[in-house]
Design a protein around this motif. Structure first.
Motif, PDB file in Angstrom:
ATOM      1  N   ALA A  16     -17.242  -9.379   7.410  1.00 35.89           N
ATOM      2  CA  ALA A  16     -17.994  -8.419   6.620  1.00 35.89           C
ATOM      3  C   ALA A  16     -17.211  -7.141   6.356  1.00 35.89           C
ATOM      4  O   ALA A  16     -17.482  -6.428   5.387  1.00 35.89           O
ATOM      5  N   ASP A  17     -16.234  -6.823   7.206  1.00 34.11           N
ATOM      6  CA  ASP A  17     -15.441  -5.605   7.052  1.00 34.11           C
ATOM      7  C   ASP A  17     -14.207  -5.800   6.174  1.00 34.11           C
ATOM      8  O   ASP A  17     -13.470  -4.852   5.916  1.00 34.11           O
ATOM      9  N   ALA A  18     -13.966  -7.022   5.705  1.00 31.52           N
ATOM     10  CA  ALA A  18     -12.723  -7.307   4.991  1.00 31.52           C
ATOM     11  C   ALA A  18     -12.578  -6.475   3.720  1.00 31.52           C
ATOM     12  O   ALA A  18     -11.459  -6.147   3.300  1.00 31.52           O
ATOM     13  N   ALA A  19     -13.698  -6.100   3.101  1.00 28.85           N
ATOM     14  CA  ALA A  19     -13.648  -5.355   1.847  1.00 28.85           C
ATOM     15  C   ALA A  19     -13.337  -3.873   2.046  1.00 28.85           C
ATOM     16  O   ALA A  19     -13.114  -3.153   1.062  1.00 28.85           O
TER      17      ALA A  19
ATOM     18  N   VAL B  38       3.538   7.338  -0.367  1.00 26.05           N
ATOM     19  CA  VAL B  38       3.499   5.908  -0.649  1.00 26.05           C
ATOM     20  C   VAL B  38       2.035   5.478  -0.690  1.00 26.05           C
ATOM     21  O   VAL B  38       1.269   5.780   0.226  1.00 26.05           O
ATOM     22  N   PHE B  39       1.667   4.784  -1.746  1.00 28.07           N
ATOM     23  CA  PHE B  39       0.295   4.310  -1.916  1.00 28.07           C
ATOM     24  C   PHE B  39       0.044   3.125  -0.987  1.00 28.07           C
ATOM     25  O   PHE B  39       0.744   2.114  -1.038  1.00 28.07           O
ATOM     26  N   LEU B  40      -0.967   3.242  -0.131  1.00 34.06           N
ATOM     27  CA  LEU B  40      -1.307   2.169   0.800  1.00 34.06           C
ATOM     28  C   LEU B  40      -2.374   1.243   0.240  1.00 34.06           C
ATOM     29  O   LEU B  40      -2.440   0.075   0.610  1.00 34.06           O
ATOM     30  N   GLY B  41      -3.240   1.779  -0.636  1.00 38.91           N
ATOM     31  CA  GLY B  41      -4.338   1.012  -1.180  1.00 38.91           C
ATOM     32  C   GLY B  41      -5.588   1.855  -1.204  1.00 38.91           C
ATOM     33  O   GLY B  41      -5.533   3.084  -1.325  1.00 38.91           O
ATOM     34  N   THR B  42      -6.737   1.205  -1.065  1.00 40.95           N
ATOM     35  CA  THR B  42      -7.997   1.937  -0.988  1.00 40.95           C
ATOM     36  C   THR B  42      -8.689   1.594   0.328  1.00 40.95           C
ATOM     37  O   THR B  42      -8.677   0.449   0.775  1.00 40.95           O
ATOM     38  N   LEU B  43      -9.292   2.601   0.918  1.00 39.24           N
ATOM     39  CA  LEU B  43     -10.063   2.441   2.144  1.00 39.24           C
ATOM     40  C   LEU B  43     -11.472   2.919   1.857  1.00 39.24           C
ATOM     41  O   LEU B  43     -11.673   4.091   1.495  1.00 39.24           O
ATOM     42  N   ASP B  44     -12.434   2.027   1.956  1.00 38.02           N
ATOM     43  CA  ASP B  44     -13.817   2.341   1.605  1.00 38.02           C
ATOM     44  C   ASP B  44     -13.901   2.911   0.196  1.00 38.02           C
ATOM     45  O   ASP B  44     -14.674   3.840  -0.084  1.00 38.02           O
TER      46      ASP B  44
ATOM     47  N   ALA C   2      -9.849  -2.239  13.126  1.00 43.03           N
ATOM     48  CA  ALA C   2      -8.996  -3.167  12.393  1.00 43.03           C
ATOM     49  C   ALA C   2      -8.381  -2.529  11.149  1.00 43.03           C
ATOM     50  O   ALA C   2      -7.199  -2.733  10.858  1.00 43.03           O
ATOM     51  N   ALA C   3      -9.156  -1.750  10.410  1.00 45.48           N
ATOM     52  CA  ALA C   3      -8.641  -1.131   9.184  1.00 45.48           C
ATOM     53  C   ALA C   3      -7.589  -0.075   9.499  1.00 45.48           C
ATOM     54  O   ALA C   3      -6.504  -0.052   8.900  1.00 45.48           O
ATOM     55  N   ASP C   4      -7.867   0.812  10.444  1.00 47.26           N
ATOM     56  CA  ASP C   4      -6.901   1.845  10.808  1.00 47.26           C
ATOM     57  C   ASP C   4      -5.641   1.236  11.406  1.00 47.26           C
ATOM     58  O   ASP C   4      -4.528   1.717  11.174  1.00 47.26           O
ATOM     59  N   GLY C   5      -5.791   0.165  12.181  1.00 49.32           N
ATOM     60  CA  GLY C   5      -4.621  -0.476  12.760  1.00 49.32           C
ATOM     61  C   GLY C   5      -3.701  -1.039  11.695  1.00 49.32           C
ATOM     62  O   GLY C   5      -2.475  -0.883  11.764  1.00 49.32           O
ATOM     63  N   ALA C   6      -4.285  -1.703  10.683  1.00 53.57           N
ATOM     64  CA  ALA C   6      -3.475  -2.240   9.591  1.00 53.57           C
ATOM     65  C   ALA C   6      -2.782  -1.128   8.821  1.00 53.57           C
ATOM     66  O   ALA C   6      -1.593  -1.225   8.489  1.00 53.57           O
ATOM     67  N   LEU C   7      -3.493  -0.045   8.540  1.00 52.57           N
ATOM     68  CA  LEU C   7      -2.921   1.063   7.782  1.00 52.57           C
ATOM     69  C   LEU C   7      -1.833   1.790   8.580  1.00 52.57           C
ATOM     70  O   LEU C   7      -0.827   2.230   8.016  1.00 52.57           O
ATOM     71  N   ALA C   8      -2.025   1.904   9.882  1.00 49.62           N
ATOM     72  CA  ALA C   8      -0.991   2.519  10.721  1.00 49.62           C
ATOM     73  C   ALA C   8       0.280   1.683  10.712  1.00 49.62           C
ATOM     74  O   ALA C   8       1.394   2.211  10.627  1.00 49.62           O
ATOM     75  N   ALA C   9       0.121   0.357  10.788  1.00 54.26           N
ATOM     76  CA  ALA C   9       1.288  -0.524  10.786  1.00 54.26           C
ATOM     77  C   ALA C   9       2.026  -0.459   9.457  1.00 54.26           C
ATOM     78  O   ALA C   9       3.260  -0.382   9.416  1.00 54.26           O
ATOM     79  N   ILE C  10       1.283  -0.489   8.354  1.00 53.59           N
ATOM     80  CA  ILE C  10       1.915  -0.398   7.039  1.00 53.59           C
ATOM     81  C   ILE C  10       2.636   0.937   6.893  1.00 53.59           C
ATOM     82  O   ILE C  10       3.770   1.002   6.399  1.00 53.59           O
TER      83      ILE C  10
ATOM     84  N   PRO D  72      -8.947  -5.884   8.746  1.00 49.99           N
ATOM     85  CA  PRO D  72     -10.358  -6.250   8.951  1.00 49.99           C
ATOM     86  C   PRO D  72     -10.657  -7.638   8.422  1.00 49.99           C
ATOM     87  O   PRO D  72     -10.021  -8.130   7.491  1.00 49.99           O
ATOM     88  N   GLU D  73     -11.639  -8.284   9.031  1.00 51.97           N
ATOM     89  CA  GLU D  73     -12.050  -9.622   8.635  1.00 51.97           C
ATOM     90  C   GLU D  73     -13.559  -9.664   8.455  1.00 51.97           C
ATOM     91  O   GLU D  73     -14.266  -8.709   8.769  1.00 51.97           O
TER      92      GLU D  73
END
Length: 314
Positions: A15-18, A71-77, A128-136, A12-13
């Motif tokens: 306003a959604d980047a966070a 595997v820890f991906l990070g935080t989402l929302d 954008a967020a789900d796409g990045a997480l799916a790729a990771i 995400p980029e």
């Protein structure tokens, strides 16, 4: 550039980047698992909700039993999220396919309203967020499957740092996930684009040329070398345009634009089935879905994004 030609997997980029944070500082603490949501990966396929987007499961969900470590991906929302490989599960009547994109879907009996799908097939269906997480998820689980043994001594290694390292208990070597740099280049000359097709691609599929960066090589040198090796065309000036994570299995596509100094094509038949110079009018037909023989690129991959940008004057 139109939104439907945005780069997949880039995250995400604005306003959604966070929304998504890799939160690497939390990788040393396994406490994240208690409140996490987990998206499983099965033999490289991601779990997609029937309503769209990635599907998430609680960490104690029965479908995750017997899988690899989370595997820890990070935080989402703001909530911890992770992934887990469950390739040990074998669905009934498993279809085998050798198609460029696997159209089959698999449903786990313990998971409702979701199915495992080829990420290539669903590339344009994620935000954008789900796409990045799916790729990771696909890339990191694939790394654990293919790098179970220490490259230094051959002993079986173990996951560490919430899945972002593997450590060898025998020689104490530490191994990190790999990413392979690949150049993909939009080569132009006199308002024409150089496009090629690889062996085994679907009929009518052409794309920008691409190839791996070799050790000790700059991105610019890799662009010139790959184009010349595959087509005999000499490239002069090269500029960087954009990059895209490409988890098939773990590449970083480095998008470049180059200007050809020669035009004659001498084809490397091992690497390419065909290569051609396409005038701007024909390129526009391709992107509009109106070309008689060349199909429109898929939305999401960087090749179509580069071509659309060239047409739009970017």
């Amino acid at each position: 550039m139109a939104d439907d030609w945005m780069l997949a997997f880039a995250g995400p980029e604005g306003a959604d980047a966070a929304r998504f944070d890799r939160a690497a500082h939390l990788r040393g603490d396994d406490g994240w698992t208690a409140s996490a949501r987990i998206t499983p990966v099965w033999r490289g396929k991601v779990l997609c909700r029937d309503a769209g987007g990635l599907a998430w499961l609680p960490p104690d969900h029965p479908a995750l039993d017997g899988g690899g470590p989370s595997v820890f991906l990070g935080t989402l929302d703001g909530q911890p999220v992770g992934t887990r490989d469950i390739s040990g599960w074998t669905p009934p009547n498993l279809a085998e396919t050798e198609l460029f994109i696997d159209p089959s879907e698999q449903r786990h009996p313990a998971i409702e309203d979701a199915r495992f799908v080829d990420l290539r097939a669903s590339i344009a269906s994620f935000d954008a967020a789900d796409g990045a997480l799916a790729a990771i998820s696909r890339a990191i689980t694939g790394w654990h499957v293919s790098h179970r043994y220490c490259a230094a001594c051959g002993h079986q290694s173990a996951p560490a740092q919430s899945g972002w390292q593997r450590q060898c208990p025998a020689c104490n070597a530490v191994h990190f996930p790999r990413t392979d740099p690949v150049v993909i280049m939009l080569v132009e000359r006199d308002d024409h684009l150089l496009l090629g097709r690889s062996p085994g691609w679907p009929e009518g599929m052409y794309s920008c040329l691409a190839g791996f960066v070799e050790p000790g090589e700059t991105v610019e040198a890799a662009v010139r070398r790959e184009v010349f090796e595959e087509t005999g065309v000499r490239v002069g000036s090269v500029r960087y345009v954009a990059s895209q994570p490409w988890p098939f299995p773990a590449s970083l596509m480095i998008g470049c634009a180059g200007v050809a100094e020669t035009q004659a094509i001498t084809l490397d038949k091992v690497e390419l089935d065909d290569a051609l110079w396409l005038p701007r009018s024909d390129v526009r037909q391709v992107m509009d879905g109106a070309h008689p023989t060349i199909r429109t690129p898929r939305r999401g991959p960087i090749a179509g994004w580069l071509i659309r940008g060239w047409l739009d004057g970017a």
